[in-house]
Write an enzyme that holds these catalytic residues in place. Sequence first.
Site, PDB file in Angstrom:
ATOM      1  N   HIS A  15      32.390  41.197  70.466  1.00  0.00           N
ATOM      2  CA  HIS A  15      31.333  40.863  69.486  1.00  0.00           C
ATOM      3  C   HIS A  15      31.342  41.926  68.393  1.00  0.00           C
ATOM      4  O   HIS A  15      30.838  43.038  68.584  1.00  0.00           O
ATOM      5  CB  HIS A  15      29.959  40.820  70.163  1.00  0.00           C
ATOM      6  CG  HIS A  15      28.844  40.417  69.231  1.00  0.00           C
ATOM      7  ND1 HIS A  15      27.941  39.430  69.547  1.00  0.00           N
ATOM      8  CD2 HIS A  15      28.486  40.865  68.004  1.00  0.00           C
ATOM      9  CE1 HIS A  15      27.078  39.284  68.550  1.00  0.00           C
ATOM     10  NE2 HIS A  15      27.387  40.155  67.601  1.00  0.00           N
ATOM     11  N   HIS A  17      31.102  42.738  63.957  1.00  0.00           N
ATOM     12  CA  HIS A  17      30.913  42.370  62.549  1.00  0.00           C
ATOM     13  C   HIS A  17      31.838  43.241  61.704  1.00  0.00           C
ATOM     14  O   HIS A  17      31.670  44.473  61.673  1.00  0.00           O
ATOM     15  CB  HIS A  17      29.463  42.595  62.116  1.00  0.00           C
ATOM     16  CG  HIS A  17      28.488  41.779  62.898  1.00  0.00           C
ATOM     17  ND1 HIS A  17      28.078  40.523  62.510  1.00  0.00           N
ATOM     18  CD2 HIS A  17      27.863  42.022  64.078  1.00  0.00           C
ATOM     19  CE1 HIS A  17      27.228  40.032  63.412  1.00  0.00           C
ATOM     20  NE2 HIS A  17      27.087  40.920  64.376  1.00  0.00           N
ATOM     21  N   LYS A 105      29.714  30.352  66.986  1.00  0.00           N
ATOM     22  CA  LYS A 105      28.531  31.202  67.113  1.00  0.00           C
ATOM     23  C   LYS A 105      27.263  30.431  66.790  1.00  0.00           C
ATOM     24  O   LYS A 105      27.154  29.806  65.728  1.00  0.00           O
ATOM     25  CB  LYS A 105      28.675  32.395  66.158  1.00  0.00           C
ATOM     26  CG  LYS A 105      27.508  33.373  66.187  1.00  0.00           C
ATOM     27  CD  LYS A 105      27.436  34.147  67.486  1.00  0.00           C
ATOM     28  CE  LYS A 105      26.113  34.891  67.615  1.00  0.00           C
ATOM     29  NZ  LYS A 105      26.182  36.280  67.236  1.00  0.00           N
ATOM     30  N   HIS A 143      23.385  33.825  70.034  1.00  0.00           N
ATOM     31  CA  HIS A 143      22.364  34.831  69.725  1.00  0.00           C
ATOM     32  C   HIS A 143      21.091  34.320  70.401  1.00  0.00           C
ATOM     33  O   HIS A 143      20.425  33.426  69.889  1.00  0.00           O
ATOM     34  CB  HIS A 143      22.184  34.990  68.217  1.00  0.00           C
ATOM     35  CG  HIS A 143      21.196  36.063  67.855  1.00  0.00           C
ATOM     36  ND1 HIS A 143      21.542  37.233  67.227  1.00  0.00           N
ATOM     37  CD2 HIS A 143      19.860  36.161  68.091  1.00  0.00           C
ATOM     38  CE1 HIS A 143      20.476  37.991  67.084  1.00  0.00           C
ATOM     39  NE2 HIS A 143      19.432  37.362  67.593  1.00  0.00           N
ATOM     40  N   HIS A 181      24.993  40.049  73.268  1.00  0.00           N
ATOM     41  CA  HIS A 181      24.149  41.245  73.228  1.00  0.00           C
ATOM     42  C   HIS A 181      22.870  41.107  74.061  1.00  0.00           C
ATOM     43  O   HIS A 181      21.760  41.127  73.554  1.00  0.00           O
ATOM     44  CB  HIS A 181      23.834  41.696  71.799  1.00  0.00           C
ATOM     45  CG  HIS A 181      23.522  40.592  70.813  1.00  0.00           C
ATOM     46  ND1 HIS A 181      22.599  39.608  71.059  1.00  0.00           N
ATOM     47  CD2 HIS A 181      24.010  40.351  69.574  1.00  0.00           C
ATOM     48  CE1 HIS A 181      22.536  38.821  70.012  1.00  0.00           C
ATOM     49  NE2 HIS A 181      23.378  39.231  69.114  1.00  0.00           N
ATOM     50  N   ASP A 254      28.694  44.680  68.998  1.00  0.00           N
ATOM     51  CA  ASP A 254      27.774  44.250  67.946  1.00  0.00           C
ATOM     52  C   ASP A 254      27.689  45.301  66.846  1.00  0.00           C
ATOM     53  O   ASP A 254      26.651  45.453  66.200  1.00  0.00           O
ATOM     54  CB  ASP A 254      26.380  43.915  68.506  1.00  0.00           C
ATOM     55  CG  ASP A 254      25.555  43.100  67.509  1.00  0.00           C
ATOM     56  OD1 ASP A 254      26.124  42.567  66.540  1.00  0.00           O
ATOM     57  OD2 ASP A 254      24.321  43.018  67.709  1.00  0.00           O
TER      58      ASP A 254
HETATM   59  C1  NCD Z   1      23.868  41.823  62.819  1.00  0.00           C
HETATM   60  C2  NCD Z   1      24.377  41.942  61.382  1.00  0.00           C
HETATM   61  O1  NCD Z   1      23.992  42.868  60.687  1.00  0.00           O
HETATM   62  O2  NCD Z   1      25.201  41.108  60.980  1.00  0.00           O
HETATM   63  N1  NCD Z   1      22.758  42.707  63.007  1.00  0.00           N
HETATM   64  C3  NCD Z   1      22.316  43.211  64.179  1.00  0.00           C
HETATM   65  O3  NCD Z   1      21.265  43.854  64.190  1.00  0.00           O
HETATM   66  N2  NCD Z   1      22.983  43.032  65.277  1.00  0.00           N
HETATM   67  C4  NCD Z   1      23.508  40.413  63.104  1.00  0.00           C
HETATM   68  C5  NCD Z   1      23.383  40.112  64.562  1.00  0.00           C
HETATM   69  O4  NCD Z   1      24.363  40.097  65.281  1.00  0.00           O
HETATM   70  O5  NCD Z   1      22.262  39.865  65.018  1.00  0.00           O
HETATM   71 ZN    ZN Z   2      26.037  40.607  66.072  1.00  0.00          ZN
END
Ligand code: NCD
Ligand code: ZN
Length: 354
Positions: A15, A17, A105, A143, A181, A254
Amino acid sequence: MKSATFTMIRPDDWHLHLRDGATLQAVVGDSARQFGRAIIMPNLKPPVVSTDLAGAYRQRILAALALAKLPAGAFTPLMTLYLTDNTTAAEITRAAQSGFVYGVKLYPAGATTNSDAGVTDLLGRCAQALDAMQEHGLPLLVHGEVTDPAVDLFDREAVFIDRVMIPLRRAFPGLKVVFEHLTTSNGVDYVSDAQGPIGATITAHHLLYNRNAIFQGGIRPHWYCLPVLKREKHRLALIHAATGGNPRFFLGTDSAPHPRGLKEQACGCAGCYTALHAMELYATAFDSVGRLDALEGFASRNGPAFYGLPVNLGCITLEHTAYEIPQELPMGDSTVVPLAAGESLPWRLREAHA
Ligand code: NCD
Ligand code: ZN
């Protein structure tokens, strides 16, 4: 006595970003140094809603890796689609047959950063897409928080289980689901006891910290993420799950980079940047309960087993040496503040060998 080094199969991040453009270029090397593969979240602006968009995003990630002079094939991005009310079964079939999309997702509309295009009514609007995913064995990455403003922020995961997760899995018992998460003992209990194909990712920050971290000495925006950090009893339940050997639980950082200014303002963004020091953080969490021996299963074996992929060939080595977390790192025309900036961790990643 603790051994000075710890070598394990190269882990994966289920997971992550990575963002796009200059941010992608700045952060991609951090993940590639530690992990063999990562599931890449699709919450770009606009979101990655089709196989074509996922393919184009994948190319941009590969180009960023090349520009960062990372050896070809050292890090494989596993792409995902962003489920919307309008995702068709045909799009799911295209994704499943693409060879590069590994999941879809689910963001409940409005749940978190860039989730405005998210789903408003999962079983009402997405039944055909879910049916196609079940048929193709394409996992739904969830999520797991309700967005009902009447539900307390700290209860949103527990309420999601009753309102969405249980009805979803009753309607699609063969659908592979990842509860992303996980943050509560309610989530741990649900995933541990559920029937059928389910897994869950756990972040390093939810293993290491409870909600006090957000408010220690003042409000600390770099500790704010979604789902938000919870009470200590929940952290302990997550530690127990991650180190307990149940293959349903696996690593997902995450890691969610935001420019410093967007976190340090009156309404700061959610997301912690942990890609830089992910394995240092996880090793610290596992070592805190004397269970470094369980890290390889959690970080390197359970995720591939759930996704039906082989484990990585290479290894990483962690050294029992103090690691000072930098205060900030360059990111495009801004900077990003890593989680626990300025603090010291007892483990450091030494090298990744092929
Ligand atoms: C994530 C993001 O910034 O893209 N933020 C977070 O707090 N985890 C989005 C997400 O996965 O919820
Ligand atoms: Zn995330």
